[in-house]
Design a protein around this motif. Structure first.
Motif, PDB file in Angstrom:
ATOM      1  N   SER A   5       0.803  -1.214   0.000  1.00  0.00           N
ATOM      2  CA  SER A   5       0.000   0.000   0.000  1.00  0.00           C
ATOM      3  C   SER A   5       0.842   1.273   0.000  1.00  0.00           C
ATOM      4  CB  SER A   5      -0.952  -0.001   1.194  1.00  0.00           C
ATOM      5  OG  SER A   5      -0.215  -0.013   2.391  1.00  0.00           O
ATOM      6  N   PRO A   8       1.335   3.043  -4.810  1.00  0.00           N
ATOM      7  CA  PRO A   8       0.109   2.713  -5.532  1.00  0.00           C
ATOM      8  C   PRO A   8       0.347   2.072  -6.895  1.00  0.00           C
ATOM      9  CG  PRO A   8       0.327   5.093  -5.259  1.00  0.00           C
ATOM     10  CD  PRO A   8       1.431   4.448  -4.484  1.00  0.00           C
ATOM     11  N   THR A  11       1.120  -1.550  -6.237  1.00  0.00           N
ATOM     12  CA  THR A  11      -0.100  -2.254  -5.843  1.00  0.00           C
ATOM     13  C   THR A  11      -0.929  -2.611  -7.065  1.00  0.00           C
ATOM     14  OG1 THR A  11      -0.171  -1.149  -3.694  1.00  0.00           O
ATOM     15  CG2 THR A  11      -2.237  -2.088  -4.498  1.00  0.00           C
ATOM     16  N   GLU A 127      -9.043   2.203  -9.395  1.00  0.00           N
ATOM     17  CA  GLU A 127      -9.796   1.752  -8.236  1.00  0.00           C
ATOM     18  C   GLU A 127      -9.744   0.236  -8.271  1.00  0.00           C
ATOM     19  OE1 GLU A 127     -13.892   2.475  -5.737  1.00  0.00           O
ATOM     20  OE2 GLU A 127     -13.549   3.591  -7.586  1.00  0.00           O
ATOM     21  N   THR A 155     -10.527  -5.400   0.309  1.00  0.00           N
ATOM     22  CA  THR A 155     -10.016  -4.043   0.214  1.00  0.00           C
ATOM     23  C   THR A 155     -10.603  -3.365  -1.001  1.00  0.00           C
ATOM     24  OG1 THR A 155      -7.928  -4.779   1.168  1.00  0.00           O
ATOM     25  CG2 THR A 155      -7.899  -2.678   0.029  1.00  0.00           C
ATOM     26  N   ASN A 156     -11.005  -2.119  -0.837  1.00  0.00           N
ATOM     27  CA  ASN A 156     -11.433  -1.275  -1.955  1.00  0.00           C
ATOM     28  C   ASN A 156     -10.714   0.044  -1.791  1.00  0.00           C
ATOM     29  OD1 ASN A 156     -14.269   0.768  -2.655  1.00  0.00           O
ATOM     30  ND2 ASN A 156     -12.905  -0.087  -4.166  1.00  0.00           N
ATOM     31  N   GLU A 157      -9.875   0.390  -2.761  1.00  0.00           N
ATOM     32  CA  GLU A 157      -9.114   1.628  -2.700  1.00  0.00           C
ATOM     33  C   GLU A 157      -9.150   2.333  -4.032  1.00  0.00           C
ATOM     34  OE1 GLU A 157      -7.625   2.889  -0.012  1.00  0.00           O
ATOM     35  OE2 GLU A 157      -7.982   1.138   1.251  1.00  0.00           O
ATOM     36  N   ARG A 158      -9.060   3.663  -3.994  1.00  0.00           N
ATOM     37  CA  ARG A 158      -8.862   4.470  -5.197  1.00  0.00           C
ATOM     38  C   ARG A 158      -7.517   5.141  -5.047  1.00  0.00           C
ATOM     39  NH1 ARG A 158      -8.502   9.163  -7.464  1.00  0.00           N
ATOM     40  NH2 ARG A 158      -9.497   9.620  -9.452  1.00  0.00           N
ATOM     41  N   VAL A 159      -6.708   5.049  -6.094  1.00  0.00           N
ATOM     42  CA  VAL A 159      -5.373   5.642  -6.043  1.00  0.00           C
ATOM     43  C   VAL A 159      -5.131   6.500  -7.270  1.00  0.00           C
ATOM     44  CG1 VAL A 159      -4.370   3.811  -4.635  1.00  0.00           C
ATOM     45  CG2 VAL A 159      -4.294   3.603  -7.101  1.00  0.00           C
TER      46      VAL A 159
END
Length: 161
Positions: A5, A8, A11, A127, A155-159
């Motif tokens: 993490s 980005p 990842t 995302e 996990t849910n992420e926006r980078v």
């Protein structure tokens, strides 16, 4: 899938590594969104994705008129959606470098053909959704969530890239 993490791009690269197909979405001249499956070229992700296309194709025309695109890849446990800009690249050396037997099935005249071009998608953001343990673990997490009322594991992420 475990991801780093702190970086980005790393990842997203890790999440993309196992995927060979993506869905490229472009904007048609009338403003409608057009999505089609495309083979991802086997290149280490550095913020760019590469696709082969035929020069006279609608997707190439769409990119020329409106370079904003989306590429989505996924499987049962991991999904990635990348938003960015695309450009047509007509570089014979790069085409030769990325050429494979799979591409030849679609563009039989080879990388030197003036009909084959590359689409380079420069991802500006991504995302992702990643559930630990793969499909079986995702199914078990779903059952657990339904029984306990808790959210699904994952996990849910926006980078920004």
């Amino acid at each position: 899938m475990s991801t780093d993490s702190t970086d980005p791009v790393r990842t997203v690269a890790d999440l993309l590594r196992e995927h060979r197909l993506g869905v490229l979405t472009t904007v048609a001249p009338d403003g409608t969104l057009v999505a089609r499956p495309m083979a991802l070229q086997e290149v280490e992700f550095d913020g760019d994705l590469w696709f082969f296309a035929e020069r006279g194709s609608r997707k190439v025309a769409h990119v020329g008129a409106h370079p904003g695109v989306n590429v989505a890849v996924g499987s049962g446990a991991t999904w990635v959606s990348l938003a960015g800009t695309a450009e047509v690249v007509d570089d014979v050396a790069k085409k030769r470098d990325l050429w494979s037997a799979g591409v030849e099935a679609w563009l039989p005249e080879g990388p030197d053909s003036p009909q084959s071009v590359l689409l380079r998608v420069h991802a500006e953001s991504a995302e992702y959704w990643d559930a630990p343990g793969g499909r079986v673990a995702t199914l078990l997490s779903f059952v657990k969530a339904k029984v306990t009322g808790d959210r699904l594991d994952g996990t849910n992420e926006r980078v920004d890239l």
